[in-house]
Design a protein around this motif. Structure first.
Motif, PDB file in Angstrom:
ATOM      1  N   ARG A  17       0.994  -1.144   0.069  1.00  9.19           N
ATOM      2  CA  ARG A  17       0.156   0.010   0.044  1.00  9.19           C
ATOM      3  C   ARG A  17       0.892   1.257   0.151  1.00  9.19           C
ATOM      4  N   ARG A  23      -4.640   0.472  -4.361  1.00 15.26           N
ATOM      5  CA  ARG A  23      -5.421  -0.576  -5.225  1.00 15.26           C
ATOM      6  C   ARG A  23      -4.666  -1.801  -5.420  1.00 15.26           C
ATOM      7  N   LEU A  26      -5.016  -3.877  -2.558  1.00 15.19           N
ATOM      8  CA  LEU A  26      -6.345  -4.759  -2.624  1.00 15.19           C
ATOM      9  C   LEU A  26      -6.328  -5.833  -3.567  1.00 15.19           C
ATOM     10  N   GLY A  30      -6.897  -9.771  -2.890  1.00 12.46           N
ATOM     11  CA  GLY A  30      -8.169 -10.276  -3.416  1.00 12.46           C
ATOM     12  C   GLY A  30      -7.777 -11.678  -3.864  1.00 12.46           C
ATOM     13  N   TYR A 230      -4.201  -6.879   6.352  1.00 12.27           N
ATOM     14  CA  TYR A 230      -4.541  -5.736   5.579  1.00 12.27           C
ATOM     15  C   TYR A 230      -5.469  -4.451   6.058  1.00 12.27           C
TER      16      TYR A 230
END
Length: 338
Positions: A17, A23, A26, A30, A230
């Motif tokens: 990050r 983004r 993330l 994911g 996270y």
């Protein structure tokens, strides 16, 4: 000291990050979480298949008990005890090495099969399975589990010797055992039973169960580690469950979802195969944060990477990018190795 503690609590996603933006973090989260759950399903199914070999009962009957016991172990058993018991029991797979020696295969033919695609299979299929094996060697959960495990066990500089032993002894041993299992399978069906009899086969089943069940624990915990780190939640087995509720709920939810996937009667072997290929495709996302941490003097201090280490690291990164780009196209082109 406060900065050091914060870094140790969030070793991977903080850097992603910070250096690449939220983004990218993330996307990493994911992809890693999806692969974790898929891998968890494969491991629950694998442990159930090992029990089917012992009892003769359909593996689907064993899936819920395996999942329940895994959750109870994660809930009640100390981290160090859990890791050592199943790690040492998994060494029973060394019996494959003994069995291969007893079978006395033609070593030249095995070496040829290792470096040259079989005549009845094309190069794409050969490369597909090679990538799957690489994915099995560097799955995302390993990064989360072992980095978080250092916090769980309160590692200090003195533990660097153990960590290096895991890297320079444990990982090569795992690679040798993987090649040995493949060599045994290429030599004769049910090779250990052929080479060492029923006792050897029993040791193999013990080793397979211990390895898959132990990996079940690691993968489920890794789901909790990644999500909690996270979002900045309190996490860890060393924390009273009431203070790390979201961590434990994530672990439990991951086990439930993975169990439900296997209970759909989808082939656990196929789930394993797909999880390995997707792991290979996500290898750069897994490897890049590690490389970033290794080059950050605020995190590594005097242990920061040197030029030679960075040369090897950069070469590995390029190789993993090639593997990641080729993984999914090869899976589609070969119809998952058929």
């Amino acid at each position: 000291m406060k900065r050091t503690a914060a870094v140790s609590q969030r070793p991977v996603f903080d850097l992603v990050r910070e250096r690449m933006g939220p983004r990218a973090g993330l996307v990493n989260l994911g992809a890693s979480f999806f692969i974790n759950v898929l891998t968890l399903a494969a491991e629950i199914g694998g442990a159930a298949l090992a029990l089917e070999l012992v009892t003769g009962l359909n593996y689907l009957l064993w899936v819920p008990p395996v999942a329940l016991v895994a959750w109870l172990v994660m809930w009640r058993v100390k981290f160090e005890t859990m890791e050592r018991v199943f790690g040492l029991a998994g060494l029973a797979l060394v019996v494959f090495l003994v069995a291969l020696w007893q079978l006395g295969p033609y070593w030249g033919a095995l070496t040829t099969q290792l470096v040259r695609p079989p005549q009845d299979e094309g190069v794409p299929t050969y490369l597909y399975y090679a990538i799957a094996l690489l994915g099995g060697a560097m799955t995302p959960y390993e990064v989360f589990f072992f980095s978080s495990g250092g916090v769980e066990e309160k590692w200090t500089r003195k533990d660097l010797v153990t960590a290096r032993a895991n890297v320079f002894v444990g990982f090569p041993l795992g690679g040798v055992l993987s090649l040995t299992i493949a060599a045994c399978a290429a030599t004769v069906f049910m090779p250990v039973a052929e080479g060492l009899g029923r006792i050897g086969l029993g040791v193999v089943i013990l080793g397979v169960f211990a390895a898959t069940f132990g990996a079940t624990l690691e993968t489920a915990l890794s789901s909790g580690y990644s999500l909690s780190q996270y979002f900045g939640w309190q996490w860890g087995k060393y924390v009273v469950p009431g203070r790390a509720a979201r961590f434990h709920v994530t672990v439990l939810a991951s086990v439930i979802v993975a169990t439900a996937l296997i209970l759909t009667t989808i082939d656990p072997i196929k789930v394993t195969e797909y999880s390995l290929v997707f792991s290979a495709a996500a290898l750069p996302l897994t490897y890049l944060p590690v490389l970033m941490i290794a080059n950050d003097p605020d995190y590594m201090g005097e242990k920061v990477n040197g030029r030679f280490s960075n040369l090897l690291g950069s070469f590995s990164m390029v190789l993993l990018l090639v593997v990641a780009l080729a993984a999914i196209p090869l899976m589609l082109a070969t119809k998952a190795g058929r």
